[in-house]
Write a protein that holds these residues in place. Structure first.
Motif, mmCIF file in Angstrom:
data_model
loop_
_atom_site.group_PDB
_atom_site.id
_atom_site.type_symbol
_atom_site.label_atom_id
_atom_site.label_comp_id
_atom_site.label_asym_id
_atom_site.label_seq_id
_atom_site.Cartn_x
_atom_site.Cartn_y
_atom_site.Cartn_z
ATOM 1 N N ASP A 1 0.800 -1.226 0.000
ATOM 2 C CA ASP A 1 0.000 0.000 0.000
ATOM 3 C C ASP A 1 0.833 1.275 0.000
ATOM 4 O O ASP A 1 0.315 2.367 0.212
ATOM 5 C CB ASP A 1 -0.961 0.009 1.196
ATOM 6 C CG ASP A 1 -0.273 -0.253 2.530
ATOM 7 O OD1 ASP A 1 0.970 -0.132 2.591
ATOM 8 O OD2 ASP A 1 -0.966 -0.583 3.519
ATOM 9 N N LEU A 2 2.142 1.144 -0.227
ATOM 10 C CA LEU A 2 2.998 2.328 -0.260
ATOM 11 C C LEU A 2 4.083 2.149 -1.312
ATOM 12 O O LEU A 2 4.749 1.107 -1.358
ATOM 13 C CB LEU A 2 3.653 2.554 1.105
ATOM 14 C CG LEU A 2 4.559 3.782 1.203
ATOM 15 C CD1 LEU A 2 3.740 5.072 1.137
ATOM 16 C CD2 LEU A 2 5.385 3.750 2.485
ATOM 17 N N ALA A 3 4.239 3.153 -2.178
ATOM 18 C CA ALA A 3 5.275 3.124 -3.206
ATOM 19 C C ALA A 3 6.134 4.371 -3.114
ATOM 20 O O ALA A 3 5.645 5.455 -2.779
ATOM 21 C CB ALA A 3 4.652 3.036 -4.600
ATOM 22 N N VAL A 4 7.410 4.201 -3.397
ATOM 23 C CA VAL A 4 8.343 5.327 -3.489
ATOM 24 C C VAL A 4 9.071 5.226 -4.827
ATOM 25 O O VAL A 4 9.516 4.149 -5.225
ATOM 26 C CB VAL A 4 9.362 5.319 -2.331
ATOM 27 C CG1 VAL A 4 10.441 6.389 -2.552
ATOM 28 C CG2 VAL A 4 8.657 5.557 -0.998
ATOM 29 N N ILE A 5 9.156 6.354 -5.519
ATOM 30 C CA ILE A 5 9.895 6.455 -6.775
ATOM 31 C C ILE A 5 10.961 7.528 -6.574
ATOM 32 O O ILE A 5 10.651 8.637 -6.126
ATOM 33 C CB ILE A 5 8.963 6.847 -7.938
ATOM 34 C CG1 ILE A 5 7.809 5.850 -8.062
ATOM 35 C CG2 ILE A 5 9.745 6.947 -9.250
ATOM 36 C CD1 ILE A 5 6.652 6.366 -8.908
ATOM 37 N N GLY B 1 -5.336 2.821 -0.562
ATOM 38 C CA GLY B 1 -6.168 2.443 0.573
ATOM 39 C C GLY B 1 -6.865 3.605 1.244
ATOM 40 O O GLY B 1 -7.862 3.421 1.941
ATOM 41 N N ASN B 2 -6.340 4.809 1.062
ATOM 42 C CA ASN B 2 -6.949 6.015 1.640
ATOM 43 C C ASN B 2 -6.594 7.186 0.727
ATOM 44 O O ASN B 2 -5.413 7.435 0.458
ATOM 45 C CB ASN B 2 -6.426 6.262 3.058
ATOM 46 C CG ASN B 2 -7.170 7.381 3.772
ATOM 47 O OD1 ASN B 2 -7.432 8.429 3.212
ATOM 48 N ND2 ASN B 2 -7.489 7.150 5.039
ATOM 49 N N MET C 1 -2.208 -0.028 -6.584
ATOM 50 C CA MET C 1 -3.494 -0.582 -7.011
ATOM 51 C C MET C 1 -4.560 -0.453 -5.926
ATOM 52 O O MET C 1 -4.260 -0.522 -4.749
ATOM 53 C CB MET C 1 -3.331 -2.062 -7.380
ATOM 54 C CG MET C 1 -2.519 -2.324 -8.633
ATOM 55 S SD MET C 1 -2.014 -4.057 -8.816
ATOM 56 C CE MET C 1 -3.575 -4.919 -8.626
ATOM 57 N N THR C 2 -5.804 -0.259 -6.360
ATOM 58 C CA THR C 2 -6.947 -0.335 -5.440
ATOM 59 C C THR C 2 -7.814 -1.516 -5.878
ATOM 60 O O THR C 2 -7.550 -2.643 -5.489
ATOM 61 C CB THR C 2 -7.738 0.981 -5.412
ATOM 62 O OG1 THR C 2 -8.026 1.402 -6.753
ATOM 63 C CG2 THR C 2 -6.958 2.068 -4.701
ATOM 64 N N THR C 3 -8.839 -1.273 -6.699
ATOM 65 C CA THR C 3 -9.645 -2.392 -7.196
ATOM 66 C C THR C 3 -9.126 -2.914 -8.528
ATOM 67 O O THR C 3 -9.763 -3.752 -9.162
ATOM 68 C CB THR C 3 -11.122 -1.972 -7.358
ATOM 69 O OG1 THR C 3 -11.195 -0.818 -8.195
ATOM 70 C CG2 THR C 3 -11.751 -1.678 -6.010
ATOM 71 N N ASP C 4 -7.976 -2.449 -8.968
ATOM 72 C CA ASP C 4 -7.347 -2.978 -10.178
ATOM 73 C C ASP C 4 -7.137 -4.484 -10.031
ATOM 74 O O ASP C 4 -6.842 -4.976 -8.931
ATOM 75 C CB ASP C 4 -5.977 -2.334 -10.394
ATOM 76 C CG ASP C 4 -6.012 -0.824 -10.423
ATOM 77 O OD1 ASP C 4 -5.652 -0.259 -11.455
ATOM 78 O OD2 ASP C 4 -6.389 -0.218 -9.398
#
Length: 411
Positions: A36-40, A82-83, A156-159
């Motif tokens: 639920d967390l990404a860093v680029i 998620g939020n 992604m959420t509902t993907d």
């Protein structure tokens, strides 16, 4: 653009030189199996460009993005799923605090971090998940294709699957790359879809030229997607250019600019198809191509009307060649144009049927039409017969599962 050489490559946002990415579970989602967390991160400070939702209600991260990108530069992106951090208490301060955490972990300036969020609207979010998750993500930054995939999965959420693309091209004799990841499944409708989309390139462009290119491509691509008619509060497209490919900075309206726009368009169109085809509950990708329209504006508007029609979307789900619904959608499209010479064809890998000529019935086989429409990718070809402009739009069928998904989205 037809003679421009664009080569698909692997690696998504990590395909260009100087970029790494990661995705982790930090606790925003209750399901620990879902990151639920990404860093680029970019190795160098990049020029940046952005486009955002037109919804009057928009996420707190967009406010912070605009502040941080005001000087035209950025070096990192931090994204949670998620939020949505929209209509949430203390949302702007939270977005700023997340940027501060990320900047400290990466050793970059706080103002060079761009935040983004996606998920449920109107729920409070605390800093605690980020305090553990950001350092974890930073420790896992990876410049290989695996890093891009991890980040694409985390947003992604509902993907139903992660979405990424990348191409290679040449500017001024230097090999350059452009890559992207995206999410979006529901609450998708122009202008801009319910998506987060992050793009990177190692080409050298000024902030002004980069923004010009992005603003040119978005109306023809991302603004032409519709899944359900709801324009999201958090739509964000961010584009960072590291310049590490070593080309001379691209001038606006130069030959190199044309090549860059072609690369940007190719990646954007691929992701448009993926975003539309992965609409909530969807079983079919719909692509509407309008030709011989009097103006580009009419072509774009008609193609969007067609793929946005709930009646047509339901017919496509049922493999019903109800071409009258296409004509109906064309007819209520705003604009001054004639429908008298309109022709409609329905096409898939199973074949093509000519269903409407001069805005009237054209004899066709219902059996053949049903066969064509049972495929998972359907082309709706509309010829208005009154000009030279053309445009495309992307959507999906409307299924029982769409209601199931959105009937209990929060719970």
């Amino acid at each position: 653009m037809e003679n421009i050489q664009l080569t698909p490559v692997e690696g998504g946002i990590c395909a260009p030189q100087g970029f790494s990415a990661a995705g982790v579970h930090c606790g925003i989602r209750h399901n620990h199996s879902k990151p639920d967390l990404a860093v680029i991160k970019a190795d160098v400070r990049c020029t940046g460009a952005a486009c955002y939702t037109t919804n009057k209600v928009y996420g707190a991260p967009i406010t912070v993005d605009r502040e941080h990108l005001a000087d035209g530069y950025a070096q990192a992106i931090v994204v949670n799923s998620g939020n949505a951090n929209t209509c949430a208490p203390n949302g702007i301060q939270l977005a700023k605090d997340v940027c501060a955490l990320t900047a400290q972990a990466l050793g970059v300036a706080e103002a060079d971090v761009l935040p983004a969020s996606t998920g449920v609207i109107g729920q409070a979010m605390s800093i605690e998940p980020f305090e553990a998750g950001v350092p974890d993500a930073v420790s896992k930054l990876d410049s290989s294709p695996a890093g891009s995939l991890a980040a694409a999965t985390a947003i992604m959420t509902t993907d139903t699957h992660p979405k990424q693309a990348a191409v290679e091209f040449t500017l001024g004799g230097k090999v350059c790359r452009l890559g992207a990841i995206a999410k979006g499944s529901g609450m998708i409708h122009p202008n801009m879809a319910t998506m987060l989309l992050f793009m990177t390139t190692d080409a050298a462009l000024s902030h002004e030229v980069l923004q010009k290119a992005l603003s040119e491509v978005v109306p023809a691509t991302f603004n032409q997607i519709s899944v359900d008619g709801d324009t999201s509060t958090n739509d964000t497209v961010l584009l960072l250019a590291s310049g590490l490919a070593g080309n001379a900075s691209v001038a606006a309206d130069s030959e190199d600019y044309t090549v860059f726009v072609a690369a940007l368009t190719k990646v954007a169109e691929q992701l448009c198809r993926e975003l539309a085809g992965d609409g909530e509950g969807a079983t079919k990708l719909l692509e509407c191509t309008v030709t011989h329209a009097p103006t580009l504006e009419v072509a774009r508007a008609v193609s969007k009307s067609v793929i946005h029609s709930s009646l047509l979307k339901a017919a496509m789900f049922g493999a019903d060649a109800n071409w009258g619904r296409v004509l109906c959608a064309i007819g209520y499209t705003p604009g001054d144009f004639s429908i008298d010479r309109t022709a409609v064809r329905l096409r898939s890998k199973a074949g093509e049927v000519f269903v409407c000529e001069n805005a009237a019935y054209h004899p066709y086989s219902e059996e053949e039409a049903a066969k064509v429409l049972k495929e998972d990718e359907i082309d709706i070809l509309v010829d208005l017969g009154c000009g030279d402009a053309e445009a495309k739009a992307w959507g999906c069928d409307l299924t029982y599962d769409y209601v199931k998904i959105n009937g209990d989205y929060r719970t």
